[in-house]
Design a protein around this motif. Structure first.
Motif, PDB file in Angstrom:
ATOM      1  N   LEU A   1     -20.184 -14.990  11.488  1.00 53.23           N
ATOM      2  CA  LEU A   1     -20.211 -16.444  11.325  1.00 53.23           C
ATOM      3  C   LEU A   1     -18.960 -16.946  10.609  1.00 53.23           C
ATOM      4  O   LEU A   1     -18.892 -18.110  10.205  1.00 53.23           O
ATOM      5  CB  LEU A   1     -21.462 -16.849  10.539  1.00 53.23           C
ATOM      6  CG  LEU A   1     -22.799 -16.513  11.213  1.00 53.23           C
ATOM      7  CD1 LEU A   1     -23.959 -16.741  10.240  1.00 53.23           C
ATOM      8  CD2 LEU A   1     -23.001 -17.348  12.473  1.00 53.23           C
TER       9      LEU A   1
ATOM     10  N   TYR B   1     -20.639 -21.182   7.257  1.00 51.42           N
ATOM     11  CA  TYR B   1     -21.916 -21.649   7.784  1.00 51.42           C
ATOM     12  C   TYR B   1     -22.773 -22.199   6.650  1.00 51.42           C
ATOM     13  O   TYR B   1     -22.540 -21.903   5.470  1.00 51.42           O
ATOM     14  CB  TYR B   1     -22.662 -20.507   8.493  1.00 51.42           C
ATOM     15  CG  TYR B   1     -23.070 -19.358   7.587  1.00 51.42           C
ATOM     16  CD1 TYR B   1     -24.337 -19.297   7.008  1.00 51.42           C
ATOM     17  CD2 TYR B   1     -22.183 -18.305   7.308  1.00 51.42           C
ATOM     18  CE1 TYR B   1     -24.716 -18.247   6.186  1.00 51.42           C
ATOM     19  CE2 TYR B   1     -22.550 -17.252   6.489  1.00 51.42           C
ATOM     20  CZ  TYR B   1     -23.811 -17.229   5.925  1.00 51.42           C
ATOM     21  OH  TYR B   1     -24.180 -16.184   5.107  1.00 51.42           O
TER      22      TYR B   1
ATOM     23  N   ARG C   1     -22.338 -28.106  12.714  1.00 51.69           N
ATOM     24  CA  ARG C   1     -22.140 -26.951  11.844  1.00 51.69           C
ATOM     25  C   ARG C   1     -22.943 -25.749  12.335  1.00 51.69           C
ATOM     26  O   ARG C   1     -23.977 -25.882  12.996  1.00 51.69           O
ATOM     27  CB  ARG C   1     -22.594 -27.286  10.421  1.00 51.69           C
ATOM     28  CG  ARG C   1     -21.679 -28.230   9.669  1.00 51.69           C
ATOM     29  CD  ARG C   1     -20.450 -27.526   9.171  1.00 51.69           C
ATOM     30  NE  ARG C   1     -20.800 -26.531   8.139  1.00 51.69           N
ATOM     31  CZ  ARG C   1     -19.972 -25.551   7.747  1.00 51.69           C
ATOM     32  NH1 ARG C   1     -18.795 -25.415   8.330  1.00 51.69           N
ATOM     33  NH2 ARG C   1     -20.333 -24.714   6.806  1.00 51.69           N
ATOM     34  N   GLN C   2     -22.449 -24.542  11.989  1.00 52.33           N
ATOM     35  CA  GLN C   2     -23.242 -23.331  12.179  1.00 52.33           C
ATOM     36  C   GLN C   2     -24.323 -23.299  11.100  1.00 52.33           C
ATOM     37  O   GLN C   2     -24.018 -23.472   9.916  1.00 52.33           O
ATOM     38  CB  GLN C   2     -22.373 -22.084  12.067  1.00 52.33           C
ATOM     39  CG  GLN C   2     -21.344 -21.928  13.162  1.00 52.33           C
ATOM     40  CD  GLN C   2     -20.714 -20.541  13.131  1.00 52.33           C
ATOM     41  OE1 GLN C   2     -21.010 -19.684  13.959  1.00 52.33           O
ATOM     42  NE2 GLN C   2     -19.837 -20.320  12.174  1.00 52.33           N
TER      43      GLN C   2
ATOM     44  N   TYR D   1     -27.514 -20.983   9.652  1.00 48.30           N
ATOM     45  CA  TYR D   1     -28.322 -19.760   9.656  1.00 48.30           C
ATOM     46  C   TYR D   1     -29.704 -20.107   9.119  1.00 48.30           C
ATOM     47  O   TYR D   1     -29.839 -20.677   8.028  1.00 48.30           O
ATOM     48  CB  TYR D   1     -27.681 -18.672   8.790  1.00 48.30           C
ATOM     49  CG  TYR D   1     -28.470 -17.379   8.811  1.00 48.30           C
ATOM     50  CD1 TYR D   1     -28.278 -16.445   9.817  1.00 48.30           C
ATOM     51  CD2 TYR D   1     -29.443 -17.113   7.835  1.00 48.30           C
ATOM     52  CE1 TYR D   1     -29.012 -15.266   9.850  1.00 48.30           C
ATOM     53  CE2 TYR D   1     -30.183 -15.944   7.872  1.00 48.30           C
ATOM     54  CZ  TYR D   1     -29.963 -15.032   8.886  1.00 48.30           C
ATOM     55  OH  TYR D   1     -30.699 -13.878   8.931  1.00 48.30           O
TER      56      TYR D   1
ATOM     57  N   TYR E   1     -27.008 -28.619  15.988  1.00 47.07           N
ATOM     58  CA  TYR E   1     -26.411 -27.526  15.233  1.00 47.07           C
ATOM     59  C   TYR E   1     -26.315 -26.265  16.075  1.00 47.07           C
ATOM     60  O   TYR E   1     -27.040 -26.104  17.060  1.00 47.07           O
ATOM     61  CB  TYR E   1     -27.243 -27.220  13.975  1.00 47.07           C
ATOM     62  CG  TYR E   1     -27.508 -28.417  13.104  1.00 47.07           C
ATOM     63  CD1 TYR E   1     -26.511 -28.957  12.306  1.00 47.07           C
ATOM     64  CD2 TYR E   1     -28.769 -29.019  13.069  1.00 47.07           C
ATOM     65  CE1 TYR E   1     -26.757 -30.072  11.510  1.00 47.07           C
ATOM     66  CE2 TYR E   1     -29.035 -30.126  12.278  1.00 47.07           C
ATOM     67  CZ  TYR E   1     -28.016 -30.651  11.498  1.00 47.07           C
ATOM     68  OH  TYR E   1     -28.258 -31.744  10.722  1.00 47.07           O
TER      69      TYR E   1
ATOM     70  N   GLY F   1     -24.599 -18.771   2.492  1.00 47.93           N
ATOM     71  CA  GLY F   1     -24.255 -20.019   3.154  1.00 47.93           C
ATOM     72  C   GLY F   1     -23.532 -20.965   2.209  1.00 47.93           C
ATOM     73  O   GLY F   1     -23.763 -20.953   1.001  1.00 47.93           O
TER      74      GLY F   1
END
Length: 574
Positions: free
Chosen positions: A433, A437, A478-479, A481, A499, A548
């Motif tokens: 990532l 992220y 945005r990424q 998780y 997302y 993150g």
């Protein structure tokens, strides 16, 4: 007559006796009140279990480590916190990262560890012949690779580069580096090694044509050698970084071996035997183990430890307690052996059988947990064995560290780190990532179905509600998780409209049969494949979440329900 007899029988109420009666009555009332208060206090003392700050934030943990409170353990099924979770980031070490301006001139020394997706690199002119393989040891090549890595991976800081070595063919070089995410919160370094593809033009200039994925530069993966210098690093970072965890280094968790009969016979040992801690959850296990380790340090003895673990059913796919697990699957045994004195139980008893009669080694048996470590300080026998019975909870190891012992025995949290193999999976996922992220923890499962204790959780974590809540917290595109206990990740598909969502199961390649983790744990387990069990999954999921850039919590950010049910928010915060 009858009147006089009546007055005679009531003689106790004569005026001259009223003072004595009043005093007696007051005394009886006070004594009754005293007995009642003693009874109430006894009941409270016998049943009270204070909150265990082990599962609170690091600030509360720091307070706990210096407190004088009762040491009674309160069970919890969450992922266990370990020593590195309570380490404060070393800003002196972390501020001395390598800038691109630091590698303007090629510099060489030794060893190394990065991330990547290729691309054209800087061009360096060569005046020599263009024929033959790329010389990865060439200072200009080293300079080119360092510069390209810093340009390519903008979300990490570099602290050390290792010298490049030949890759898989004449046009590839492998290079390793030590790094840390720019916005990293944990007190850890990471190591990566990647394969660089080198292009050479007609006029003999080099450029980087591509960079491989995480840990592709296997030829640059070296066993760490404390006597060697880094290939390129800022000198001021060295001393400050030596005691920090480094994720990605080759793991050496071989069992310690006693050098000789003399060394064994001169040693002093502490053994905990039996007890009711077996197959309890991981937090209970660690709470008790650290009590034993703390006592061993207090007594200046080597702890004889059983490396086998019985994994509690809450972590297993069979929903049954499972024996045969290994301490080294979950924790950093190499760090433990380097920082303290421990020996494997099997190795100890083998050596004991060979030498204890010959060398007349004594064993001091203790069968009551109320015998404090302070009373054992003067024992001269080679071995002190604490033997625990079958009645719970008095047979829990951590009972040794309760009462007056709590102020004397300090649990050595700094000795227990998470398995670096598991943390390497965390690093691999974060690198996929690009360390760029945001993360969201979404707890559903049983709590979402229990409307009595969590009346709003199900609705607050529905896709529509999440889109509405996250709109003000995470930028579109945005990424993200998502760490969750929701078994069907397709439940969150509506979030893909705004997302780029990612889940743990996307990265099974890091622990499947072709992975480095699978190969190393199978070898560690004497050729028997190791299951990536529930505890490992939750541990990795949680650690990726914690890396993150923005971290959105279920009970802090997504719902007003209390984590432990209705009307428990104030208790949880205290």
């Amino acid at each position: 007559m009858m009147g006089r007899n009546g007055l005679s029988r009531a003689g106790g109420f004569r005026p001259e006796n009223l003072g004595q009666n009043a005093l007696a009555l007051i005394g009886n009332v006070c004594f009754t009140f005293f007995v009642l208060m003693v009874l109430i206090f006894t009941i409270i003392a016998a049943t009270y279990e204070p909150e265990d700050p082990l599962f609170h934030p690091s600030t509360k943990m720091s307070n706990f480590l210096t407190s004088q409170s009762n040491a009674t353990f309160k069970p919890d099924s969450s992922v266990v916190k370990t020593g590195e979770d309570f380490m404060l980031p070393n800003q002196t070490a972390f501020n001395t990262f390598i800038n691109i301006s630091d590698v303007v001139l090629p510099t060489i020394v030794e060893e190394g560890v990065g991330n990547g997706n290729g691309g054209d690199g800087e061009v360096e002119e060569k005046t020599e012949s263009c024929d033959g393989p790329v010389d990865c040891r060439d200072p200009e090549v080293f300079h080119l690779l360092m510069k390209k890595a810093i340009e390519q991976f903008k979300d990490i800081h570099f602290y050390r580069f290792g010298k490049p070595v030949r890759g898989s063919n004449d046009t590839t070089c492998d290079m390793a580096w030590r790094f840390r995410p720019k916005e990293g919160k944990s007190a850890s370094f990471y190591k990566d090694y990647r394969r660089f593809t080198i292009a050479r033009s007609e006029n003999c200039t080099y450029s980087v044509a591509g960079i491989g994925d995480y840990h592709t530069g296997v030829n640059a993966r070296k066993r760490k050698n404390k006597l060697k210098k880094a290939g390129f690093e800022k000198k001021s970072a060295k001393e400050d970084s030596t005691l920090l965890p480094v994720v990605g280094e080759t793991v050496n968790d071989a069992l310690p071996v006693v050098e000789s009969e003399r060394a064994f016979s001169q040693g002093k040992y502490l053994i905990y035997n039996g007890g009711g801690d077996r197959c309890k959850n991981m937090n209970h296990y660690l709470w008790s183990f650290l009590c034993a380790l703390g006592e061993a340090q207090y007594l200046n003895r080597t702890l004889v430890m059983d490396l086998t673990i019985c994994l509690n059913s809450i972590y297993t796919s069979s929903n049954q307690d499972e024996e045969g697990k290994d301490f080294r699957f979950y924790f950093d045994f190499e760090h433990l052996t380097e920082a303290s004195s421990v020996i494997d139980q099997g190795q100890f008893w083998e050596d004991w059988g060979k030498w204890h009669k010959k060398d007349r080694l004594g064993l001091h048996l203790v069968e009551d947990h109320k015998v404090t470590p302070m009373k054992l300080a003067e024992v001269s026998d080679s071995v002190i064995m604490r033997k625990f019975g079958s009645v719970e909870p008095d047979n829990y190891w951590y009972r040794v560290c309760e009462g007056e012992t709590e102020s004397v025995i300090q649990r050595p949290w700094h000795l227990i780190w998470k398995s670096r193999r598991l943390m390497d999976i965390v690093s691999a996922i974060s690198s996929k990532l690009n360390w760029d992220y945001d993360s969201v923890h979404i707890e559903r499962g049983e709590k979402a179905r229990n409307k009595n204790l969590w009346p709003n959780l199900d609705a607050d974590t529905s896709p529509d509600a999440l889109l509405s809540t996250l709109a003000d917290k995470i930028e579109e595109g945005r990424q993200v998780y998502i760490a969750t206990n929701e078994p069907e990740t397709s439940f969150f598909d509506p979030l893909k409209d705004k997302y780029s969502t990612h889940f743990l199961d996307e990265y099974q390649g890091f622990w499947d049969e072709k992975s480095e983790w699978y190969s190393e744990t199978t070898k560690l387990n004497r050729g028997i494949p190791v299951e990536f069990d529930g505890y490992m999954r939750v541990s990795v999921d949680t650690e990726v979440f914690l890396r993150g850039k923005k971290q959105i919590e279920t009970f802090n950010d997504l719902t007003n329900d209390c984590k432990d049910g209705v009307n428990t928010c104030n208790a949880a915060a205290s």
